[in-house]
Design a protein around this motif. Structure first.
Motif, mmCIF file in Angstrom:
data_model
loop_
_atom_site.group_PDB
_atom_site.id
_atom_site.type_symbol
_atom_site.label_atom_id
_atom_site.label_comp_id
_atom_site.label_asym_id
_atom_site.label_seq_id
_atom_site.Cartn_x
_atom_site.Cartn_y
_atom_site.Cartn_z
ATOM 1 N N PHE A 199 1.062 -1.119 -0.204
ATOM 2 C CA PHE A 199 -0.036 -0.249 -0.168
ATOM 3 C C PHE A 199 0.396 1.611 -0.265
ATOM 4 C CE2 PHE A 199 -2.589 3.781 2.223
ATOM 5 C CZ PHE A 199 -4.029 3.529 1.178
ATOM 6 N N ASP A 200 1.988 1.239 0.871
ATOM 7 C CA ASP A 200 2.831 2.899 0.973
ATOM 8 C C ASP A 200 3.199 2.682 -0.587
ATOM 9 O OD1 ASP A 200 1.997 3.093 3.484
ATOM 10 O OD2 ASP A 200 4.269 2.872 4.339
ATOM 11 N N GLU A 201 3.776 2.109 -0.636
ATOM 12 C CA GLU A 201 4.681 1.853 -1.743
ATOM 13 C C GLU A 201 3.787 2.214 -3.128
ATOM 14 O OE1 GLU A 201 7.816 2.753 -4.152
ATOM 15 O OE2 GLU A 201 8.410 1.542 -2.261
ATOM 16 N N TYR A 248 -11.467 -0.635 -1.916
ATOM 17 C CA TYR A 248 -12.564 -1.608 -0.716
ATOM 18 C C TYR A 248 -12.824 -2.375 -0.334
ATOM 19 C CZ TYR A 248 -8.733 1.443 2.266
ATOM 20 O OH TYR A 248 -7.721 2.794 2.263
ATOM 21 N N TRP A 249 -12.542 -3.936 -0.814
ATOM 22 C CA TRP A 249 -14.125 -4.233 -0.856
ATOM 23 C C TRP A 249 -13.812 -5.812 -0.130
ATOM 24 C CZ3 TRP A 249 -13.258 -9.259 -3.573
ATOM 25 C CH2 TRP A 249 -11.833 -9.992 -4.053
ATOM 26 N N ALA A 250 -14.757 -6.666 -0.160
ATOM 27 C CA ALA A 250 -14.578 -7.661 -0.096
ATOM 28 C C ALA A 250 -15.886 -8.615 -0.465
ATOM 29 C CB ALA A 250 -14.954 -8.604 1.309
ATOM 30 N N ASN A 284 -6.314 -8.599 4.084
ATOM 31 C CA ASN A 284 -5.794 -6.791 4.552
ATOM 32 C C ASN A 284 -6.187 -6.136 5.190
ATOM 33 O OD1 ASN A 284 -3.832 -7.651 2.704
ATOM 34 N ND2 ASN A 284 -5.412 -7.828 0.685
ATOM 35 N N THR A 285 -5.954 -6.424 6.351
ATOM 36 C CA THR A 285 -6.511 -6.077 7.758
ATOM 37 C C THR A 285 -6.349 -4.653 8.240
ATOM 38 O OG1 THR A 285 -5.870 -7.175 9.153
ATOM 39 C CG2 THR A 285 -7.598 -8.108 8.265
ATOM 40 N N GLN A 296 -5.638 1.949 9.417
ATOM 41 C CA GLN A 296 -5.291 3.096 9.031
ATOM 42 C C GLN A 296 -6.032 3.987 8.255
ATOM 43 O OE1 GLN A 296 -1.411 1.474 7.980
ATOM 44 N NE2 GLN A 296 -0.721 0.182 9.558
ATOM 45 N N GLN A 297 -7.097 3.937 7.938
ATOM 46 C CA GLN A 297 -7.484 4.569 6.904
ATOM 47 C C GLN A 297 -8.964 4.993 7.011
ATOM 48 O OE1 GLN A 297 -6.459 6.557 4.767
ATOM 49 N NE2 GLN A 297 -4.427 5.130 5.017
ATOM 50 N N GLY A 298 -9.522 4.133 8.596
ATOM 51 C CA GLY A 298 -10.747 4.816 9.249
ATOM 52 C C GLY A 298 -11.751 3.827 8.196
ATOM 53 N N VAL A 299 -11.520 3.092 7.293
ATOM 54 C CA VAL A 299 -12.541 2.607 6.475
ATOM 55 C C VAL A 299 -13.746 1.547 6.830
ATOM 56 C CG1 VAL A 299 -13.335 0.667 4.599
ATOM 57 C CG2 VAL A 299 -10.822 2.050 4.654
#
Length: 107
Positions: free
Chosen positions: A12-14, A27-29, A63-64, A69-72
């Motif tokens: 994610f960072d990169e 963001y999905w499932a 990926n939790t 961190q992003q408040g999803v």
């Protein structure tokens, strides 16, 4: 093949935060019906605008860390990052016209 790349907690960072162009993160499932409705719309947008905007998707089942961190808090959530910062965020399936309007300043 989808024009929307997968991103993970590890990448994610990169891929997102260090990107030189705007990034749309989905963001999905797999259990999320509205996520399945949104996916082809994002694929279509990525096919049309991937030269100006990077489109990625993050599977929240495996990926939790990043969603936390992003408040999803709900799915699907779409966030637009510019310069490593969230500039726009939507929760719930949106029509293509709404997404295009949100992205027009980056196109």
């Amino acid at each position: 093949m989808s024009a929307v790349a997968d991103v993970t907690d590890a990448t994610f960072d990169e891929v997102v935060l260090k990107s030189g162009k705007p990034v749309v993160v989905d963001y999905w499932a797999d259990w999320c019906a509205p996520c399945r409705q949104l996916s082809p719309i994002l694929d279509e947008l990525a096919g049309e605008y991937s030269d100006k905007i990077t489109f990625v998707k993050l599977d929240t089942n495996v990926n939790t860390q990043v969603p936390l961190q992003q408040g999803v808090l709900g799915l699907p959530t779409v966030q637009v990052f510019v310069g490593g910062e969230v500039v726009k965020s939507f929760t719930g399936a949106k029509p293509k016209s709404t997404l295009l309007k949100a992205l027009e300043e980056y196109l």
